[in-house]
Write a protein that holds these residues in place. Sequence first.
Motif, PDB file in Angstrom:
ATOM      1  N   MET A   1     -37.616  81.732 132.541  1.00 38.88           N
ATOM      2  CA  MET A   1     -37.188  82.728 133.233  1.00 38.88           C
ATOM      3  C   MET A   1     -35.842  82.794 133.381  1.00 38.88           C
ATOM      4  SD  MET A   1     -38.237  83.775 137.385  1.00 38.88           S
ATOM      5  CE  MET A   1     -39.926  83.614 136.911  1.00 38.88           C
ATOM      6  N   ILE A   2     -35.093  84.105 132.734  1.00 35.89           N
ATOM      7  CA  ILE A   2     -33.812  84.172 132.867  1.00 35.89           C
ATOM      8  C   ILE A   2     -33.305  84.428 134.252  1.00 35.89           C
ATOM      9  CG2 ILE A   2     -31.911  85.851 132.150  1.00 35.89           C
ATOM     10  CD1 ILE A   2     -33.720  86.120 129.603  1.00 35.89           C
ATOM     11  N   SER A   3     -33.771  85.216 135.120  1.00 34.70           N
ATOM     12  CA  SER A   3     -33.389  85.584 136.532  1.00 34.70           C
ATOM     13  C   SER A   3     -34.595  85.512 137.478  1.00 34.70           C
ATOM     14  CB  SER A   3     -32.798  87.009 136.506  1.00 34.70           C
ATOM     15  OG  SER A   3     -33.901  87.921 136.531  1.00 34.70           O
ATOM     16  N   ALA A   4     -34.105  85.164 138.795  1.00 32.90           N
ATOM     17  CA  ALA A   4     -35.310  84.930 139.763  1.00 32.90           C
ATOM     18  C   ALA A   4     -34.721  85.412 140.967  1.00 32.90           C
ATOM     19  CB  ALA A   4     -35.769  83.660 139.671  1.00 32.90           C
ATOM     20  N   SER A   5     -35.683  85.782 142.007  1.00 29.46           N
ATOM     21  CA  SER A   5     -35.102  85.984 143.222  1.00 29.46           C
ATOM     22  C   SER A   5     -36.137  85.492 144.297  1.00 29.46           C
ATOM     23  CB  SER A   5     -35.206  87.695 143.483  1.00 29.46           C
ATOM     24  OG  SER A   5     -36.403  88.104 143.486  1.00 29.46           O
ATOM     25  N   GLY A   6     -35.653  85.319 145.468  1.00 31.25           N
ATOM     26  CA  GLY A   6     -36.418  84.592 146.547  1.00 31.25           C
ATOM     27  C   GLY A   6     -35.493  84.253 147.786  1.00 31.25           C
ATOM     28  N   LYS A   7     -36.016  83.508 148.570  1.00 31.30           N
ATOM     29  CA  LYS A   7     -35.299  83.254 149.714  1.00 31.30           C
ATOM     30  C   LYS A   7     -34.608  81.664 149.586  1.00 31.30           C
ATOM     31  CE  LYS A   7     -37.926  85.301 153.117  1.00 31.30           C
ATOM     32  NZ  LYS A   7     -38.598  85.371 154.574  1.00 31.30           N
ATOM     33  N   ARG A   8     -34.756  80.967 148.356  1.00 25.83           N
ATOM     34  CA  ARG A   8     -34.126  79.801 148.068  1.00 25.83           C
ATOM     35  C   ARG A   8     -34.137  79.724 146.474  1.00 25.83           C
ATOM     36  NH1 ARG A   8     -37.866  78.678 151.414  1.00 25.83           N
ATOM     37  NH2 ARG A   8     -37.277  78.144 153.666  1.00 25.83           N
ATOM     38  N   ALA A 411     -25.117  91.884 134.405  1.00 23.72           N
ATOM     39  CA  ALA A 411     -23.617  91.480 134.204  1.00 23.72           C
ATOM     40  C   ALA A 411     -23.611  89.936 133.485  1.00 23.72           C
ATOM     41  CB  ALA A 411     -22.938  91.282 135.572  1.00 23.72           C
ATOM     42  N   VAL A 412     -24.676  89.062 133.577  1.00 24.59           N
ATOM     43  CA  VAL A 412     -24.471  88.021 132.743  1.00 24.59           C
ATOM     44  C   VAL A 412     -24.902  88.376 131.299  1.00 24.59           C
ATOM     45  CG1 VAL A 412     -25.408  85.546 132.451  1.00 24.59           C
ATOM     46  CG2 VAL A 412     -24.705  86.506 134.734  1.00 24.59           C
ATOM     47  N   ALA A 413     -26.070  89.297 131.073  1.00 22.32           N
ATOM     48  CA  ALA A 413     -26.519  89.183 130.045  1.00 22.32           C
ATOM     49  C   ALA A 413     -25.623  90.226 128.936  1.00 22.32           C
ATOM     50  CB  ALA A 413     -28.003  89.651 129.939  1.00 22.32           C
ATOM     51  N   ALA A 414     -24.854  90.996 129.370  1.00 25.22           N
ATOM     52  CA  ALA A 414     -24.158  92.143 128.826  1.00 25.22           C
ATOM     53  C   ALA A 414     -23.287  91.583 127.681  1.00 25.22           C
ATOM     54  CB  ALA A 414     -23.411  92.849 129.831  1.00 25.22           C
ATOM     55  N   ILE A 446     -21.774  80.255 128.355  1.00 21.78           N
ATOM     56  CA  ILE A 446     -23.153  80.127 129.021  1.00 21.78           C
ATOM     57  C   ILE A 446     -22.907  80.067 130.312  1.00 21.78           C
ATOM     58  CG2 ILE A 446     -25.129  78.628 129.349  1.00 21.78           C
ATOM     59  CD1 ILE A 446     -24.762  77.585 126.524  1.00 21.78           C
ATOM     60  N   VAL A 447     -23.389  81.327 131.179  1.00 21.74           N
ATOM     61  CA  VAL A 447     -23.176  81.337 132.652  1.00 21.74           C
ATOM     62  C   VAL A 447     -24.309  81.075 133.293  1.00 21.74           C
ATOM     63  CG1 VAL A 447     -22.575  83.354 134.236  1.00 21.74           C
ATOM     64  CG2 VAL A 447     -21.451  83.132 131.927  1.00 21.74           C
ATOM     65  N   GLN A 448     -24.126  80.723 134.461  1.00 21.34           N
ATOM     66  CA  GLN A 448     -25.083  80.661 135.587  1.00 21.34           C
ATOM     67  C   GLN A 448     -24.602  81.494 136.546  1.00 21.34           C
ATOM     68  OE1 GLN A 448     -27.172  79.434 132.894  1.00 21.34           O
ATOM     69  NE2 GLN A 448     -25.869  77.525 133.451  1.00 21.34           N
ATOM     70  N   ALA A 449     -25.276  82.337 137.574  1.00 19.65           N
ATOM     71  CA  ALA A 449     -24.797  83.050 138.508  1.00 19.65           C
ATOM     72  C   ALA A 449     -25.580  83.081 139.669  1.00 19.65           C
ATOM     73  CB  ALA A 449     -24.129  84.439 138.038  1.00 19.65           C
ATOM     74  N   MET A 450     -25.244  83.391 140.928  1.00 21.00           N
ATOM     75  CA  MET A 450     -26.090  83.812 141.978  1.00 21.00           C
ATOM     76  C   MET A 450     -25.386  84.602 142.958  1.00 21.00           C
ATOM     77  SD  MET A 450     -27.511  80.884 144.553  1.00 21.00           S
ATOM     78  CE  MET A 450     -26.042  80.370 145.071  1.00 21.00           C
ATOM     79  N   LYS A 451     -26.414  85.512 143.362  1.00 20.72           N
ATOM     80  CA  LYS A 451     -25.964  86.658 144.259  1.00 20.72           C
ATOM     81  C   LYS A 451     -26.772  86.514 145.600  1.00 20.72           C
ATOM     82  CE  LYS A 451     -26.649  91.688 144.987  1.00 20.72           C
ATOM     83  NZ  LYS A 451     -27.043  92.845 144.200  1.00 20.72           N
ATOM     84  N   LYS A 452     -26.214  86.714 146.783  1.00 17.02           N
ATOM     85  CA  LYS A 452     -26.914  86.797 147.872  1.00 17.02           C
ATOM     86  C   LYS A 452     -26.553  87.962 148.671  1.00 17.02           C
ATOM     87  CE  LYS A 452     -27.999  84.374 152.459  1.00 17.02           C
ATOM     88  NZ  LYS A 452     -27.776  83.251 153.377  1.00 17.02           N
ATOM     89  N   ALA A 459     -30.835  84.664 141.400  1.00 19.87           N
ATOM     90  CA  ALA A 459     -30.146  83.830 140.586  1.00 19.87           C
ATOM     91  C   ALA A 459     -30.312  83.902 139.030  1.00 19.87           C
ATOM     92  CB  ALA A 459     -30.702  82.250 140.833  1.00 19.87           C
ATOM     93  N   VAL A 460     -29.230  83.595 138.405  1.00 18.54           N
ATOM     94  CA  VAL A 460     -29.524  84.101 136.887  1.00 18.54           C
ATOM     95  C   VAL A 460     -29.136  82.593 135.894  1.00 18.54           C
ATOM     96  CG1 VAL A 460     -28.646  85.556 135.063  1.00 18.54           C
ATOM     97  CG2 VAL A 460     -28.516  86.340 137.408  1.00 18.54           C
ATOM     98  N   ALA A 461     -29.746  82.417 134.838  1.00 19.90           N
ATOM     99  CA  ALA A 461     -29.683  81.631 133.981  1.00 19.90           C
ATOM    100  C   ALA A 461     -29.297  82.338 132.612  1.00 19.90           C
ATOM    101  CB  ALA A 461     -30.694  80.715 133.583  1.00 19.90           C
ATOM    102  N   ASP A 462     -28.061  82.214 132.010  1.00 25.26           N
ATOM    103  CA  ASP A 462     -27.726  82.860 130.807  1.00 25.26           C
ATOM    104  C   ASP A 462     -28.986  82.919 129.792  1.00 25.26           C
ATOM    105  OD1 ASP A 462     -26.252  83.879 128.647  1.00 25.26           O
ATOM    106  OD2 ASP A 462     -24.335  83.241 129.483  1.00 25.26           O
ATOM    107  N   PRO A 463     -29.162  83.892 129.161  1.00 19.92           N
ATOM    108  CA  PRO A 463     -30.213  84.058 127.924  1.00 19.92           C
ATOM    109  C   PRO A 463     -29.524  83.426 126.898  1.00 19.92           C
ATOM    110  CG  PRO A 463     -29.191  86.358 128.287  1.00 19.92           C
ATOM    111  CD  PRO A 463     -28.845  85.370 129.521  1.00 19.92           C
TER     112      PRO A 463
END
Length: 476
Positions: A1-8, A411-414, A446-452, A459-463
């Motif tokens: 999974m490249i990106s995921a959303s949730g409370k944690r 933004a990470v995948a672009a 290779i980027v990992q990022a997170m937005k709250k 959360a994003v893991a770079d493809p």
Amino acid sequence: MISASGKRVVATQNYLASYVGAKVLEGGGNAFDASIAVSAVLSVVMPHTSGLGGDGFLLAKTPEGIIAYNASGWAPKGLKANRIGARDVNSIVVPGLVDLWDFLQEFTTKPYEELLYPAIKLATDGFNVGRSLHKAIKGYSGNAEWNATFGGKSFSDVIKIPKLGKILKEVAKDPRSFYESVSERLVEGLRREGSPMEVEDFSSFRGERVKPLTATYRGYTLYEIPPNSQGVTTLQLLKMVEISGINERPFNDRERIKRHVELSALAYEDRNKYVADPRFYEVPKFLLDEDYLRRRVSSMPPISEVRDGDTTFFVVGDGENEVGFVQSLFHSFGSGIMVEGVVFNNRGHGFTAGPNKPEGRKRPMHTLSILLAERDEETIIIGCAGADLRPQIHAEVLENYVDFGMEIDEAVAAPRFMYLGDKVIAEAEISDGLVSVGHLSDQVGIVQAMKKKGNKYVAVADPRSEGVALPVHFYT
């Protein structure tokens, strides 16, 4: 999974590390607990990027405020070298990662024996070689212990590092033991390889909690790691982009990209001239002054040396705390010297001349940094593997989000473009004069990022990597 959303959420460069981090969160641990577990697993399964022989930095947002910690190591007191090559034994500095683990005991809620258990099991019982590790091993040769451990290993082969597992068990009981008892064995092995390292270089070492640098960009407050980190270079680049107004042009506009490259060159010129260990050299305060940056924007860009490296970055959010954590050896497998299961860094290769010249007990100019941006109820953390390219990578991802209307995973995948000093590379044919490397290449980091935003994370893991982002919606 490249990106995921949730409370944690947790996003790392390796599926095992993401899984372990998610399990810690699921079991009631906080983001700092998960960070220790993730960091330790990455130290085992991605030994070409980071580990106990390397260093780390942390930038986190908590209910009490922003926390920044610099665990970059210093050179041996007896260092005599004036110039240090990439695989030179003199390139080894005291590793700071375990000191960062020690610092985090102030914020963790679970015992380290529990948090390090998955990493200990992987080191002792074995793990399968992933694609990036296979790529790093191929054609590489280190010292005798390295060759005996990694030599000839291919994708999916099993690697066991029992000596590393033993050290992790000792560290799990007391992280400070790495510097006060384990170090005796490590230094003995390093000195056999020709290093000037002494036990006292380890026992005297501690990282430091630091005050992050701040700047603004289009309504966002930005935070970065201060020198000896190159975090100031990211902030300089973003401020010059804002001052120049180039992002009023479209994303793929040739003139925008050309000017962005020129501004990157200016930021790197300042980095190479001024960024060094502030305990040895007072880094100028004017580097983020807007009048100074306006003058820089009108300057002719120089040619600056830009090098690659190997690092791993991850993000964790638990609903209250957002953690960005970066750890590294510098180049792939660092110095190539392995002692007692620990692969040692080559951070001393980051020394240059002038304020950043090699000196005993001095920290080299450091490529590791982390970008945190916040506005109203929104927080974004961006980090990457990318060495000298990191300021450009951080800036481009944030610009994609803020200026070009992309969600954080977009933004990470672009497609990214990177100034390399002697040329510019790009993942797509987006401007004249760029060398296309094909879409989605790890040559651009290779980027990992997170937005709250509010009470929800993305959360994003770079493809471009084997990374995985995982959500956690409940406790067991």
